[in-house]
Motif scaffolding. Structure first.
Motif: not given
Length: 123
Positions: A15-20, A63-67, A77-84
């Motif tokens: 249920g938590g979040s991370l940002r890569l 599997s990750v759509k919407g999250r 020059n950076t890409v992020y992945l916000q994971m909720n």
């Protein structure tokens, strides 16, 4: 020298979040598609999301759509992945990869790869 360096992984409860983050250097960022892949223990590596850095168009695995949300900061020059709303099944090593062709993401054959960052989601 081309470099892709992932950061932001760690241990989080369900249920938590991370940002890569994926910091890149050594190539013309705007000319490349940047993707995230993940590999869970004992399983094959799979594509998670990919972004075209010139127009921002993106693709997500079902599997990750919407999250998860992928974004790019072209100035850095950076890409992020916000994971909720993380789930235990999201536990994996997450890899950043780059290729001039967006379609390479669907084939898994990207030109450049980072070393990965571990995400562990506890139940």
């Amino acid at each position: 020298e081309v470099q892709l360096v992932e950061s932001g992984g760690g241990l989080v409860q369900a249920g938590g979040s991370l940002r890569l983050s994926c910091a890149t250097s050594g190539f013309t960022f705007d000319d490349y598609a940047i993707a995230w892949f993940r590999q869970a223990p004992g399983k094959e590596r799979k594509g998670v999301s990919c972004i075209s850095t010139d127009d921002g168009s993106a693709h997500y695995a079902d599997s990750v759509k919407g999250r998860f949300t992928i974004s790019s900061d072209n100035a850095k020059n950076t890409v992020y992945l916000q994971m909720n709303n993380l789930k235990p099944e999201d536990t994996a090593v997450y890899y950043c990869a780059a290729d001039k062709s967006f379609s390479a993401y669907f084939l898994g054959g990207m030109d450049y790869w980072g070393k990965g960052t571990l995400v562990t989601v506890s139940s």
